[in-house]
Design a protein around this motif. Structure first.
Motif, PDB file in Angstrom:
ATOM      1  N   ARG A  81      -0.391  -9.432  32.464  1.00  0.00           N
ATOM      2  CA  ARG A  81      -0.221  -8.060  33.854  1.00  0.00           C
ATOM      3  C   ARG A  81      -1.701  -8.754  34.438  1.00  0.00           C
ATOM      4  O   ARG A  81      -2.334  -8.524  33.262  1.00  0.00           O
ATOM      5  CB  ARG A  81      -0.457  -6.543  33.282  1.00  0.00           C
ATOM      6  CG  ARG A  81       1.180  -6.378  33.134  1.00  0.00           C
ATOM      7  CD  ARG A  81       1.319  -5.136  32.930  1.00  0.00           C
ATOM      8  NE  ARG A  81       1.153  -4.991  33.980  1.00  0.00           N
ATOM      9  CZ  ARG A  81       1.580  -3.398  34.106  1.00  0.00           C
ATOM     10  NH1 ARG A  81       3.015  -4.350  34.150  1.00  0.00           N
ATOM     11  NH2 ARG A  81       2.047  -3.181  35.732  1.00  0.00           N
TER      12      ARG A  81
ATOM     13  N   LEU B  39      -1.236  -4.227  36.966  1.00  0.00           N
ATOM     14  CA  LEU B  39      -0.874  -4.312  38.051  1.00  0.00           C
ATOM     15  C   LEU B  39       0.637  -5.765  37.194  1.00  0.00           C
ATOM     16  O   LEU B  39       0.229  -6.958  36.806  1.00  0.00           O
ATOM     17  CB  LEU B  39      -1.310  -5.454  38.785  1.00  0.00           C
ATOM     18  CG  LEU B  39      -0.851  -5.593  39.877  1.00  0.00           C
ATOM     19  CD1 LEU B  39      -0.256  -4.050  40.852  1.00  0.00           C
ATOM     20  CD2 LEU B  39      -1.794  -6.549  41.091  1.00  0.00           C
ATOM     21  N   GLY B  40       1.501  -5.038  37.688  1.00  0.00           N
ATOM     22  CA  GLY B  40       2.671  -5.561  36.835  1.00  0.00           C
ATOM     23  C   GLY B  40       2.554  -7.488  38.233  1.00  0.00           C
ATOM     24  O   GLY B  40       1.942  -7.617  39.065  1.00  0.00           O
ATOM     25  N   THR B  41       3.009  -8.745  36.971  1.00  0.00           N
ATOM     26  CA  THR B  41       2.906 -10.178  37.993  1.00  0.00           C
ATOM     27  C   THR B  41       4.425 -10.730  38.540  1.00  0.00           C
ATOM     28  O   THR B  41       5.190  -9.622  37.714  1.00  0.00           O
ATOM     29  CB  THR B  41       2.259 -10.794  37.539  1.00  0.00           C
ATOM     30  OG1 THR B  41       1.969 -11.952  38.637  1.00  0.00           O
ATOM     31  CG2 THR B  41       2.430 -10.953  35.909  1.00  0.00           C
ATOM     32  N   VAL B  42       4.725 -11.898  39.009  1.00  0.00           N
ATOM     33  CA  VAL B  42       6.009 -12.573  38.725  1.00  0.00           C
ATOM     34  C   VAL B  42       5.990 -13.149  37.561  1.00  0.00           C
ATOM     35  O   VAL B  42       5.210 -14.335  36.694  1.00  0.00           O
ATOM     36  CB  VAL B  42       6.247 -13.312  40.031  1.00  0.00           C
ATOM     37  CG1 VAL B  42       6.431 -11.808  41.231  1.00  0.00           C
ATOM     38  CG2 VAL B  42       5.464 -14.464  40.115  1.00  0.00           C
TER      39      VAL B  42
ATOM     40  N   PRO C 247       6.180 -12.110  31.876  1.00  0.00           N
ATOM     41  CA  PRO C 247       5.710 -10.919  32.965  1.00  0.00           C
ATOM     42  C   PRO C 247       5.024  -9.723  32.217  1.00  0.00           C
ATOM     43  O   PRO C 247       4.785  -9.356  32.354  1.00  0.00           O
ATOM     44  CB  PRO C 247       6.539 -11.083  33.788  1.00  0.00           C
ATOM     45  CG  PRO C 247       7.836 -11.821  34.034  1.00  0.00           C
ATOM     46  CD  PRO C 247       7.676 -12.473  32.543  1.00  0.00           C
ATOM     47  N   GLU C 248       6.062  -9.553  31.496  1.00  0.00           N
ATOM     48  CA  GLU C 248       5.546  -8.036  30.768  1.00  0.00           C
ATOM     49  C   GLU C 248       4.814  -7.933  29.649  1.00  0.00           C
ATOM     50  O   GLU C 248       4.840  -6.752  29.004  1.00  0.00           O
ATOM     51  CB  GLU C 248       7.111  -7.232  30.508  1.00  0.00           C
ATOM     52  CG  GLU C 248       7.840  -7.447  32.272  1.00  0.00           C
ATOM     53  CD  GLU C 248       9.192  -6.989  31.480  1.00  0.00           C
ATOM     54  OE1 GLU C 248       9.938  -6.153  30.428  1.00  0.00           O
ATOM     55  OE2 GLU C 248       9.922  -6.546  32.235  1.00  0.00           O
TER      56      GLU C 248
ATOM     57  N   ASP D  87       3.932  -5.270  45.991  1.00  0.00           N
ATOM     58  CA  ASP D  87       3.636  -4.005  46.577  1.00  0.00           C
ATOM     59  C   ASP D  87       2.224  -4.765  47.209  1.00  0.00           C
ATOM     60  O   ASP D  87       1.990  -3.563  48.349  1.00  0.00           O
ATOM     61  CB  ASP D  87       3.049  -2.954  45.550  1.00  0.00           C
ATOM     62  CG  ASP D  87       4.440  -2.501  44.865  1.00  0.00           C
ATOM     63  OD1 ASP D  87       5.420  -2.419  45.928  1.00  0.00           O
ATOM     64  OD2 ASP D  87       4.796  -2.133  43.987  1.00  0.00           O
TER      65      ASP D  87
ATOM     66  N   HIS E 273      -2.213 -12.833  38.418  1.00  0.00           N
ATOM     67  CA  HIS E 273      -2.018 -12.620  36.902  1.00  0.00           C
ATOM     68  C   HIS E 273      -2.786 -12.370  35.979  1.00  0.00           C
ATOM     69  O   HIS E 273      -3.947 -12.511  36.454  1.00  0.00           O
ATOM     70  CB  HIS E 273      -0.959 -13.853  36.646  1.00  0.00           C
ATOM     71  CG  HIS E 273      -1.714 -14.684  36.893  1.00  0.00           C
ATOM     72  ND1 HIS E 273      -2.793 -15.266  36.048  1.00  0.00           N
ATOM     73  CD2 HIS E 273      -1.534 -16.310  37.696  1.00  0.00           C
ATOM     74  CE1 HIS E 273      -3.266 -16.684  36.714  1.00  0.00           C
ATOM     75  NE2 HIS E 273      -2.253 -16.786  37.514  1.00  0.00           N
TER      76      HIS E 273
ATOM     77  N   GLY F 161       2.626  -0.456  41.986  1.00  0.00           N
ATOM     78  CA  GLY F 161       3.215  -0.862  40.749  1.00  0.00           C
ATOM     79  C   GLY F 161       2.961  -2.331  40.173  1.00  0.00           C
ATOM     80  O   GLY F 161       3.077  -3.341  39.201  1.00  0.00           O
ATOM     81  N   SER F 162       2.973  -3.688  41.200  1.00  0.00           N
ATOM     82  CA  SER F 162       3.007  -4.328  40.732  1.00  0.00           C
ATOM     83  C   SER F 162       2.458  -5.412  42.327  1.00  0.00           C
ATOM     84  O   SER F 162       1.971  -5.089  43.358  1.00  0.00           O
ATOM     85  CB  SER F 162       5.106  -5.566  41.134  1.00  0.00           C
ATOM     86  OG  SER F 162       5.021  -7.023  42.004  1.00  0.00           O
TER      87      SER F 162
ATOM     88  N   SER G 111       4.100 -14.813  46.017  1.00  0.00           N
ATOM     89  CA  SER G 111       4.430 -13.606  46.178  1.00  0.00           C
ATOM     90  C   SER G 111       3.501 -12.274  46.389  1.00  0.00           C
ATOM     91  O   SER G 111       4.336 -11.526  46.927  1.00  0.00           O
ATOM     92  CB  SER G 111       4.755 -13.180  44.690  1.00  0.00           C
ATOM     93  OG  SER G 111       6.414 -14.474  44.526  1.00  0.00           O
TER      94      SER G 111
END
Length: 374
Positions: free
Chosen positions: A344, A35-38, A338-339, A361, A232, A357-358, A48
């Protein structure tokens, strides 16, 4: 007909790489995914995740920002530089004073921020994002209250084991959503690292909790859908950099020659290009300056410089020591790019569904579940 109930289990810092290493959730969940984060820490990621908006939209990117006007600590202008032995005592007094005034409902800690600099900073958010009205944008809790969704929440204000027991007990009640948040895994990994056996043991405790919820749901004729996710990940620390010391060796003292806030993985400074250049040199190969286009892409660009005129991000696995967060190295940290794969988080669902995806969502995902099941 079984009563539909949705369990949301939010586990702070449970990274996908950690979940995979310990094979966590494979028996309980039909869907498991990264799962993507900020960019930032929980002060950015939790708002977020709960609101589906970026830090620049909800306003909380870090625990502390530059003070603008009447900040929480503005009355402390009279505090002079203090010896270390007195500084930590002063922080304890200041924390009690702030808490008595009840101006801050959000989680915060003064860590090792020099007390004579506190008046130049303010908390990034004062409201509690886990409560309706706690954020500048609508959260899942605002939405559930507005739509008469019956929910129960357990968070860091009470202990993990007590929360687990209360959530299981709540399956007896007329409720639509059970929301359990824990930060105890995060605290553990800071101390021992991400792959320590005690991390696996803690995850086993979570698996036991989830299995217990399933059994209790069957006993009370509840159709339980479970969603587990994290805000995260977490990264083992492999090196440190003394950014403040390097700045001092260049004749630049924080609070006198420039203003800076030194997080564990980010240095955020206010000053001219001379200061920024010195920070570039101080960070060296341990990190880099984030450009305005990069910050915009991350959703973390604040035109007023609230969180820094110049932002420097450490490389994954490297820690700023000392920092305003602490003077000693710890085993693991988050708040890196974050990438990076260890940044993640993870998403798991007991019901087959397309992976998110993030963290952005999640709000829409929970709304979809609730609308379909209530």
């Amino acid at each position: 007909m079984s009563r539909p109930v949705t369990l949301v289990f939010l586990v702070d810092a449970l990274g996908w790489e950690i979940a995979e290493h310990f094979a966590f959730g494979r028996e309980q969940f039909a869907v498991r995914a990264s799962l993507g984060t900020v960019l930032g820490y929980s002060a950015a990621a939790i708002p977020s995740l709960l609101s589906g908006t970026l830090p620049v939209e909800h306003g909380s990117w870090a625990m502390f920002r530059r003070a603008q006007g009447d900040g929480v600590f503005s009355a402390l202008r009279w505090v002079p530089p203090l010896p270390h032995a007195l500084d930590w005592r002063a922080r304890r007094w200041i924390r009690r004073w702030v808490d008595r005034n009840r101006r801050v409902q959000a989680y915060y800690d003064l860590y090792e921020i020099p007390t004579h600099l506190l008046h130049r900073f303010d908390v990034g958010q004062t409201g509690d994002p886990f409560q309706p009205g706690g954020l500048a944008r609508e959260t899942v809790f605002d939405w559930m209250r507005a739509h008469d969704v019956r929910y129960r929440l357990w968070d860091y204000h009470t202990g993990e084991s007590d929360n687990f027991a209360a959530a299981e007990q709540a399956l007896r009640d007329d409720v639509d959503v059970l929301f359990v948040y824990t930060a105890e895994l995060d605290a553990l990994m800071h101390r021992v690292g991400i792959l320590h056996p005690s991390v696996g043991a803690r995850l086993s405790t979570y698996a036991t909790f989830l299995s217990g919820m399933r059994r209790a749901a069957l006993a009370h004729d509840v159709d339980l859908e479970m969603v587990l996710l994290s805000d995260h990940g977490m990264t083992d620390v492999v090196d440190v950099v003394d950014v403040m010391g390097e700045m001092s060796r260049r004749g630049l003292r924080v609070g006198r020659d420039y203003l800076g806030f030194f997080d564990s993985t980010m240095a955020r400074v206010w000053g001219d290009e001379r200061v920024a250049h010195a920070m570039d040199e101080a960070m060296g190969t341990h990190g880099h300056r984030l450009s305005a286009p990069q910050l915009r892409a991350f959703g973390c660009y604040f035109a007023d410089g609230a969180y820094g005129d110049h932002v420097f991000l450490a490389n994954p696995g490297e820690l700023i020591v000392p920092s305003f967060m602490g003077s000693r190295r710890i085993a693991a940290m988050h708040g890196y790019h974050p990438e990076d794969r260890f940044s993640r988080g993870c998403f798991m669902s007991s019901t087959p569904t397309p992976p998110l995806g993030s963290i952005l969502d999640f709000k829409a995902h929970l709304q979809k579940i609730v609308r379909a099941r209530t």
